[in-house]
Every structure is written in structure tokens, then in C-alpha cells.
Motif scaffolding. Structure first.
Motif, PDB file in Angstrom:
ATOM      1  N   GLN A 156       0.820  -1.208   0.000  1.00 50.83           N
ATOM      2  CA  GLN A 156       0.000   0.000   0.000  1.00 50.83           C
ATOM      3  C   GLN A 156       0.857   1.263   0.000  1.00 50.83           C
ATOM      4  O   GLN A 156       0.546   2.243  -0.674  1.00 50.83           O
ATOM      5  N   THR A 157       1.933   1.268   0.786  1.00 47.32           N
ATOM      6  CA  THR A 157       2.926   2.340   0.767  1.00 47.32           C
ATOM      7  C   THR A 157       4.299   1.685   0.706  1.00 47.32           C
ATOM      8  O   THR A 157       4.423   0.462   0.715  1.00 47.32           O
ATOM      9  N   TYR A 158       5.343   2.492   0.684  1.00 46.73           N
ATOM     10  CA  TYR A 158       6.694   1.927   0.655  1.00 46.73           C
ATOM     11  C   TYR A 158       7.030   1.185   1.944  1.00 46.73           C
ATOM     12  O   TYR A 158       7.938   0.359   1.972  1.00 46.73           O
ATOM     13  N   ARG A 159       6.299   1.472   3.032  1.00 41.34           N
ATOM     14  CA  ARG A 159       6.590   0.823   4.312  1.00 41.34           C
ATOM     15  C   ARG A 159       5.504  -0.152   4.741  1.00 41.34           C
ATOM     16  O   ARG A 159       5.794  -1.163   5.381  1.00 41.34           O
ATOM     17  N   THR A 160       4.257   0.122   4.411  1.00 44.08           N
ATOM     18  CA  THR A 160       3.130  -0.633   4.950  1.00 44.08           C
ATOM     19  C   THR A 160       2.513  -1.524   3.881  1.00 44.08           C
ATOM     20  O   THR A 160       2.114  -1.037   2.815  1.00 44.08           O
ATOM     21  N   ALA A 161       2.419  -2.827   4.192  1.00 41.60           N
ATOM     22  CA  ALA A 161       1.797  -3.756   3.249  1.00 41.60           C
ATOM     23  C   ALA A 161       0.334  -3.405   3.051  1.00 41.60           C
ATOM     24  O   ALA A 161      -0.152  -3.303   1.917  1.00 41.60           O
ATOM     25  N   PHE A 162      -0.381  -3.214   4.146  1.00 41.39           N
ATOM     26  CA  PHE A 162      -1.775  -2.779   4.055  1.00 41.39           C
ATOM     27  C   PHE A 162      -2.242  -2.297   5.418  1.00 41.39           C
ATOM     28  O   PHE A 162      -1.972  -2.920   6.444  1.00 41.39           O
ATOM     29  N   SER A 163      -2.939  -1.179   5.424  1.00 44.90           N
ATOM     30  CA  SER A 163      -3.559  -0.648   6.633  1.00 44.90           C
ATOM     31  C   SER A 163      -4.967  -0.196   6.289  1.00 44.90           C
ATOM     32  O   SER A 163      -5.161   0.620   5.381  1.00 44.90           O
ATOM     33  N   HIS A 164      -5.951  -0.729   7.009  1.00 43.51           N
ATOM     34  CA  HIS A 164      -7.327  -0.273   6.796  1.00 43.51           C
ATOM     35  C   HIS A 164      -7.450   1.225   7.071  1.00 43.51           C
ATOM     36  O   HIS A 164      -8.251   1.917   6.439  1.00 43.51           O
ATOM     37  N   ALA A 165      -6.642   1.718   8.012  1.00 44.03           N
ATOM     38  CA  ALA A 165      -6.717   3.141   8.357  1.00 44.03           C
ATOM     39  C   ALA A 165      -6.354   4.014   7.169  1.00 44.03           C
ATOM     40  O   ALA A 165      -6.929   5.092   6.972  1.00 44.03           O
ATOM     41  N   PHE A 166      -5.392   3.577   6.344  1.00 43.70           N
ATOM     42  CA  PHE A 166      -4.977   4.376   5.192  1.00 43.70           C
ATOM     43  C   PHE A 166      -6.023   4.378   4.077  1.00 43.70           C
ATOM     44  O   PHE A 166      -5.979   5.231   3.193  1.00 43.70           O
ATOM     45  N   THR A 167      -6.951   3.426   4.093  1.00 44.41           N
ATOM     46  CA  THR A 167      -8.052   3.473   3.119  1.00 44.41           C
ATOM     47  C   THR A 167      -9.115   4.470   3.551  1.00 44.41           C
ATOM     48  O   THR A 167      -9.975   4.847   2.764  1.00 44.41           O
ATOM     49  N   ASN A 168      -9.076   4.853   4.834  1.00 46.37           N
ATOM     50  CA  ASN A 168     -10.042   5.764   5.440  1.00 46.37           C
ATOM     51  C   ASN A 168     -11.472   5.236   5.350  1.00 46.37           C
ATOM     52  O   ASN A 168     -12.438   5.994   5.307  1.00 46.37           O
ATOM     53  N   ARG A 169     -11.580   3.914   5.352  1.00 45.44           N
ATOM     54  CA  ARG A 169     -12.897   3.279   5.448  1.00 45.44           C
ATOM     55  C   ARG A 169     -13.221   2.916   6.892  1.00 45.44           C
ATOM     56  O   ARG A 169     -14.325   2.478   7.195  1.00 45.44           O
ATOM     57  N   ILE A 170     -12.241   3.076   7.778  1.00 42.47           N
ATOM     58  CA  ILE A 170     -12.464   2.971   9.217  1.00 42.47           C
ATOM     59  C   ILE A 170     -11.716   4.113   9.889  1.00 42.47           C
ATOM     60  O   ILE A 170     -10.826   4.727   9.292  1.00 42.47           O
ATOM     61  N   ARG A 171     -12.073   4.406  11.121  1.00 44.33           N
ATOM     62  CA  ARG A 171     -11.363   5.394  11.932  1.00 44.33           C
ATOM     63  C   ARG A 171     -10.566   4.645  12.990  1.00 44.33           C
ATOM     64  O   ARG A 171     -11.098   3.778  13.685  1.00 44.33           O
TER      65      ARG A 171
END
Length: 487
Positions: free
Chosen positions: A95-110
């Protein structure tokens, strides 16, 4: 090329032949959604441009769906623009250069409060903290990559995120932008828009402030972030942002390559100096023109861990020094030029302590009621503006309203003592402030005395409040003694 009397750079447009883009899901007809991506960037604009130029568009995704099964409103790249789809394994679709995937970065959750860790107190945080003092309440701010990223963490720590809007150039608006190799992503955002639309907003002058990186600066306030010897880093969006923001803060360590500092108990100790100087006689490339900004009156600060400079019409002016720092040894001796030095203040000691600074209370003037006190028996009003900054019409109205609330019920006028030690008044609202003071004097004040230990502040007050009471003293004792003589 020259048009009229002004010189321009002309960049011929190359022929576009291929676009490599990314999304989350592609259906069998090539429609692409981006529900698990942190950003939308310029995917649609790039796909259109390349397709219309006769090129091919290739999109990397993490999964496939049946044809025309994707929600139309979530499709970011229509299938008519896509020539090929590549399904990537998870390890090649981070998802980013450091993070494989974070739901927070999709902004579909808080994310829960406190999930994002606080940053340690080091040179980076000290710079971010001092930069945060410049954040305009209710303003829109851009944070650049590198050192400025820390301002978001400081704003969150100080409880300011609900009172301003942070943005980053890839397209996030509001919330808390991420830092480091997650830069560009953000959590708790108001919106994620295409990057080209974000720059339309920036280019139109929508930013109240920008905080950008500082790699090199010279005596004229020019900044270089784009070229170092044979290495061309490029300017990115730096020029667009710095040219059009209403005010600027450049943030970076004073030297580079090996700098080591100790911070604590309100002091800064430089244990090892960086091997590379950043304040040079001439920068290697002018990415930001200090002379142009000075000519246009653009407010510009240069914030480091040990001192702060302001862009003066004649060049860089040293205005603040960290507690524990020697000006000649730790600043002048590490520069290739001598800055303008007139009155130098000490940087706020709270910057160099571990606990939160209480910046929300200060920027929102929540402490204003504590600054205005009436001795009803003596008929004397005490106003303490020590280390207070007035920088908006809203600030002026807050002062006016509170003085009216305190003095309005009285049938008689009051004597007034005002403390202006460390006071700051932005030049663009000085006339409005003077009009407010004159109005209050005419309605509520009998005799007014003011004091400040700064000769420059006394001079500025004398010029700004030229139609008000002229009594401006150096000390509180002198100001009060004058009142007692007039009784």
C-alpha cells in the motif's frame, strides 16, 4: 523564452507512449476501483492522456472481478482507457513503501485514539514543534516531505487537528498525514482527491501556510532542495506550493550528516556538529527565490533545532535561539555568511521538554480570560499580552469582546496597564489592531500605560498606536509609577 518583459521556462511536451498505473480491483472489461489504496493520485488523468496520445495503459491490481460487477461510482479508471491488467502478488502490491496494508490508510475505518504512536523528543520533533507555533487556526496547511511531516504528529499531540486542515500534495485533505515511507497516506481524512486537483487548489492560492523541507539556504533566503552536486533530486511540487502559499515555514536541521543533539529540561545541547553545512554563501540551485518572496512581502521563516531565521528585505535575519545555544559558536561559526542580527529572542523552552506544550490553549487564545484582570476597587485594568501573538482579525475581536465584557458594566472609566513583553503583532493586521485599541480607549480607558523590555517592540507600538495613549515604558514598575503620579 521571453514574453513581454518577463523570462519564462518552456518545456516541450514529450509524446506519451505508456502508463503504468495501479488499482485494487479490475473487472473483466478493464474497469478499475481503488478501494484498498491510500491515494488515487493522477490515475485517471494519466490514463486519459496516454490513451488519447495513442499509447497503452497497463494497470496493476491485486484481484479480478466479473465484468461490470464493480460499483460504478467506485470505478476510478474506466475500462475504455485500459489496455492490459496485471494481477500482482501481495508482496509486490504494498500500500505504501513501508506498509503492506492498513485499513486506516483506506479511510474506510477510523483508528482508535492513541493508535498512532507519539514521536520521541529529538531534533526532528523540536523543529516540528517550533513550526507548529505558526499553524493558522481554521487555516489550510500543506506539509511537505521530510522534516515537515512531524508537524502532523505534533498537531495531533497538541489536540489541534479539529481546528485546522492539514493537506499533503498527493491529494489528502484533513486528518493526520503519515510520515516517513508512509508519506502521502493519511488517517481520519475529510477527503482524498486526485493529485492534479490538489495542485489546482494550491496553484490558485488556497493554502494559508506551507511547511516545506530545508536542504540549503543562503544569505538572500534562497532555498535549494532540488540539486546537490551532480545529483538532481528534482523539485516535485515544491515550487508550486512555495510560490503560492500565503506564508511559508522551511524546516530542517541546522547542519547535516552526523549532527547529534541532546534535548531535555528545556535546553538544547549540541554534542556533535554535522559535517555538511546548510547555510551557504550561495545555494547550488534556487528552488525557492528569497528575493522574490521578500519583494512580494511573503512571510517566510526558516526553522531549525537551534534557531529561527526570518526573511528580511535585506536577507536572512536571526530572530530566535534555543536555550543552551551560543550564537557565535553554534550558529555564526557554522554558517558561510553572517545573518542580520538585531533583537534575538529565546525559543520557547516548552519545545525542549518532554511533556505536551499546551499549544491548543495558546493558539486558540483559551487563556485570554486569564490575561485580563480588573481591580474593581482601584479602578485599574491589567492586561497581560506577554508572549501572545495577534495574527488575525478574529484574534482582535476576541480581545475587543473580552475587554468590553469586563469594562462594559462599569459606569466609570478605568486606568490600564498593558504588558507587551514578547508580544507579536502581524504587520498585515496592525492597522486593525490600532483601530480596536483606539476604540477601547475612547469608550472605557482613562489613563493607559504600556511596557515592554524590548526597544524594538516599544518602537513598533509607538508607530502602530500613534493615535492612542503615547505612554510606553520599559518596565512594569515604571508603567505603574506613571499611573500613580497621575492619580
Amino acid at each position: 523564452m521571453t514574453r513581454g518583459a518577463e523570462e519564462f521556462l518552456f518545456y516541450p511536451a514529450p509524446k506519451l507512449t505508456v502508463a503504468f498505473l495501479r488499482g485494487t480491483t479490475a473487472d473483466e472489461t478493464g474497469n478499475v476501483t481503488m478501494e484498498r489504496e491510500a491515494l488515487t493520485i493522477d490515475n485517471l488523468a494519466q490514463a486519459m492522456a496516454v490513451k488519447n496520445a495513442g499509447g497503452i495503459v497497463i494497470v496493476q491490481v491485486e484481484r479480478l472481478a466479473r465484468g461490470r460487477s464493480l460499483p460504478p461510482r467506485e470505478v476510478q479508471i474506466p475500462g475504455i482507457l485500459v489496455d492490459a491488467v496485471v494481477v500482482a502478488p501481495p508482496e509486490l502490491h504494498m500500500q505504501t513503501y513501508r506498509t503492506a496494508f492498513s485499513h486506516a490508510f483506506t479511510n474506510r475505518i477510523r483508528t482508535p485514539h492513541g493508535e498512532i504512536p507519539k514521536v520521541p523528543l529529538d531534533a526532528r520533533k523540536a523543529i516540528a514543534r517550533r513550526s507548529a507555533f505558526e499553524l493558522p487556526v481554521n487555516g489550510v496547511i500543506n506539509l511537505g516531505i521530510g522534516m515537515p511531516e512531524g508537524v502532523a504528529a505534533v498537531a495531533a499531540e497538541e489536540g489541534l487537528l479539529d481546528h485546522l486542515t492539514l493537506t499533503a500534495e498527493p491529494g489528502v485533505i484533513g486528518g493526520q498525514p503519515a510520515s516517513g515511507l508512509d508519506f502521502g497516506a493519511a488517517v481520519d481524512v475529510d477527503a482524498v482527491i486526485p493529485q492534479n486537483a490538489q495542485f489546482d487548489f494550491y496553484d490558485g492560492g488556497g493554502l494559508d501556510m506551507a511547511c516545506l523541507g530545508l536542504a540549503q539556504a543562503d544569505a538572500f533566503g534562497n532555498v535549494n532542495v532540488s540539486r546537490f552536486g551532480p545529483r538532481l533530486a528534482g523539485a516535485g511540487g515544491f515550487i508550486n506550493i512555495s510560490q503560492n502559499a500565503k506564508s511559508l515555514v522551511f524546516a530542517g536541521t541546522f547542519t547535516a550528516k552526523g549532527i547529534d543533539v541532546e534535548i531535555g529540561d528545556g535546553l538544547l545541547e549540541i554534542r556533535a556538529e554535522g559535517a555538511s553545512r546548510k547555510f551557504l554563501e550561495c545555494v547550488e540551485q534556487v528552488t525557492f527565490s528569497g528575493r522574490r518572496a521578500a519583494r512580494l512581502g511573503q512571510p517566510v521563516l526558516y526553522v531549525t533545532e537551534r534557531c529561527v531565521f526570518r526573511l528580511h528585505t535585506e536577507g536572512l535575519q536571526l530572530i530566535e535561539v534555543a536555550p543552551g545555544v551560543d550564537i557565535e559558536r553554534d550558529i555564526i561559526a557554522q554558517m558561510d555568511f553572517r545573518p542580520i542580527i538585531e533583537e534575538v529572542h529565546e525559543m520557547d523552552a516548552r519545545i525542549f521538554r518532554a511533556e505536551p506544550m499546551g499549544l491548543k490553549r495558546e493558539l486558540l487564545h483559551l487563556d485570554l480570560p486569564d490575561r485580563i484582570a480588573l481591580d474593581d476597587e482601584m479602578g485599574r485594568l491589567f492586561i497581560n499580552f506577554e508572549k501572545m501573538r495577534i495574527r488575525s482579525l478574529e484574534d482582535i475581536e476576541q480581545v475587543r469582546k473580552l475587554v468590553m465584557e469586563v469594562c462594559g458594566p462599569r459606569s466609570e472609566k478605568v486606568d490600564v496597564v498593558v504588558n507587551y513583553d514578547g508580544f507579536q503583532l502581524d504587520d498585515d493586521i496592525a492597522r486593525d489592531y490600532a483601530e480596536m485599541v483606539a476604540d477601547l480607549e475612547g469608550r472605557f480607558y482613562r489613563t493607559v500605560t504600556r511596557y515592554s523590555g524590548s526597544a524594538f517592540m516599544r518602537l513598533k507600538l509607538g508607530n502602530t498606536l500613534s493615535n492612542a495613549s503615547p505612554h510606553i515604558f520599559e518596565t512594569r514598575e515604571a508603567a505603574q509609577a506613571f499611573l500613580e503620579q497621575t492619580e
